[in-house]
Scaffold this motif. Sequence first.
Motif, short mmCIF file in Angstrom:
data_model
loop_
_atom_site.label_atom_id
_atom_site.label_comp_id
_atom_site.label_asym_id
_atom_site.label_seq_id
_atom_site.Cartn_x
_atom_site.Cartn_y
_atom_site.Cartn_z
N THR A 1 0.72 -1.18 0.06
CA THR A 1 -0.15 0.07 -0.13
C THR A 1 0.80 1.07 -0.18
O THR A 1 0.22 2.40 -0.14
CB THR A 1 -0.90 -0.02 1.22
N GLY A 2 2.26 1.28 0.11
CA GLY A 2 3.03 2.14 0.06
C GLY A 2 3.02 2.96 -1.25
O GLY A 2 3.61 3.96 -1.07
N VAL A 3 2.84 2.26 -2.27
CA VAL A 3 2.70 2.93 -3.58
C VAL A 3 2.23 4.14 -3.75
O VAL A 3 2.87 4.87 -4.42
CB VAL A 3 2.50 1.61 -4.79
N ILE A 4 1.26 4.51 -3.02
CA ILE A 4 0.44 5.73 -2.86
C ILE A 4 1.33 6.93 -2.53
O ILE A 4 1.38 7.87 -3.18
CB ILE A 4 -0.68 5.64 -2.08
N TYR A 5 2.29 6.54 -1.72
CA TYR A 5 3.07 7.73 -1.32
C TYR A 5 4.24 8.03 -2.18
O TYR A 5 4.83 8.94 -2.49
CB TYR A 5 3.83 7.24 0.17
N GLY A 6 4.66 6.94 -3.01
CA GLY A 6 5.67 7.17 -3.96
C GLY A 6 5.19 7.84 -4.95
O GLY A 6 5.73 8.83 -5.55
N ILE A 7 4.02 7.40 -5.46
CA ILE A 7 3.18 8.46 -6.75
C ILE A 7 2.99 9.82 -6.06
O ILE A 7 3.29 10.75 -6.85
CB ILE A 7 2.06 7.61 -7.07
N ARG A 8 2.61 10.05 -4.91
CA ARG A 8 2.35 11.33 -4.61
C ARG A 8 3.78 12.05 -4.67
O ARG A 8 3.50 13.30 -5.12
CB ARG A 8 1.43 11.57 -3.16
N MET A 9 4.71 11.59 -4.18
CA MET A 9 5.89 12.20 -4.14
C MET A 9 6.13 12.48 -5.27
O MET A 9 6.75 13.60 -5.73
CB MET A 9 6.91 11.36 -3.43
N LEU A 10 6.33 11.67 -6.18
CA LEU A 10 6.52 11.91 -7.79
C LEU A 10 5.77 13.01 -8.52
O LEU A 10 6.23 14.01 -9.21
CB LEU A 10 6.50 10.58 -8.60
N SER B 1 10.31 -1.65 -7.76
CA SER B 1 10.60 -3.21 -7.77
C SER B 1 9.48 -3.74 -8.45
O SER B 1 8.25 -3.14 -9.03
CB SER B 1 10.31 -3.64 -6.40
N GLU B 2 9.60 -4.92 -8.64
CA GLU B 2 8.51 -5.85 -9.68
C GLU B 2 7.26 -5.81 -8.80
O GLU B 2 6.32 -5.71 -9.35
CB GLU B 2 9.19 -7.34 -9.79
N TRP B 3 7.21 -6.03 -7.58
CA TRP B 3 6.08 -5.81 -6.74
C TRP B 3 5.27 -4.42 -6.77
O TRP B 3 4.10 -4.45 -6.60
CB TRP B 3 6.45 -6.27 -5.32
N ALA B 4 6.32 -3.46 -6.96
CA ALA B 4 5.38 -2.02 -6.93
C ALA B 4 4.69 -1.69 -8.33
O ALA B 4 3.57 -1.57 -8.17
CB ALA B 4 6.57 -1.05 -6.99
N GLU B 5 5.14 -2.53 -9.40
CA GLU B 5 4.63 -2.49 -10.52
C GLU B 5 3.36 -3.25 -10.49
O GLU B 5 2.29 -2.93 -11.29
CB GLU B 5 5.32 -3.06 -11.78
N LYS B 6 3.24 -4.66 -9.82
CA LYS B 6 2.10 -5.31 -9.81
C LYS B 6 1.01 -4.62 -8.67
O LYS B 6 -0.14 -4.79 -8.85
CB LYS B 6 2.40 -6.80 -9.06
N CYS B 7 1.65 -4.08 -7.79
CA CYS B 7 0.61 -3.46 -6.78
C CYS B 7 -0.08 -1.88 -7.18
O CYS B 7 -1.10 -1.80 -6.75
CB CYS B 7 1.38 -2.99 -5.43
N ILE B 8 0.53 -1.40 -7.99
CA ILE B 8 -0.09 0.01 -8.65
C ILE B 8 -1.28 0.07 -9.14
O ILE B 8 -2.25 0.62 -8.66
CB ILE B 8 1.03 0.64 -9.76
N PRO B 9 -1.57 -0.96 -10.05
CA PRO B 9 -2.83 -0.88 -10.32
C PRO B 9 -4.02 -1.59 -9.73
O PRO B 9 -5.21 -1.32 -9.50
CB PRO B 9 -2.81 -1.89 -11.63
N MET B 10 -3.48 -2.39 -8.58
CA MET B 10 -4.31 -2.93 -7.39
C MET B 10 -4.59 -1.93 -6.23
O MET B 10 -5.81 -2.09 -5.92
CB MET B 10 -3.81 -4.24 -6.75
#
Length: 75
Positions: free
Chosen positions: A11-20, A35-44
């Motif tokens: 669920t931390g992908v939201i923080y990376g996206i917002r920072m970007l 990471s590979e898992w970030a790429e999988k989690c982003i759409p989920m």
Amino acid sequence: MGLIIGVTGSTGVIYGIRMLEVLKKLSIESHLVMSEWAEKCIPMETHHDVNYVKSLATTISDEKNMAASVSSGTH
């Protein structure tokens, strides 16, 4: 000044996206490593896709690239 942003998944992908998003708005250089898992989690976990996230970064390095510029101590 530029920042290196590492996004690893869950669920931390939201923080990376917002920072970007903020860095892009402020015209601050960003170097993204996902990471590979970030790429999988982003759409989920978000309403974004991986291409959108990559478009926010100034530079992108593949997580498996041990010769990426951000891997160097001189970066």
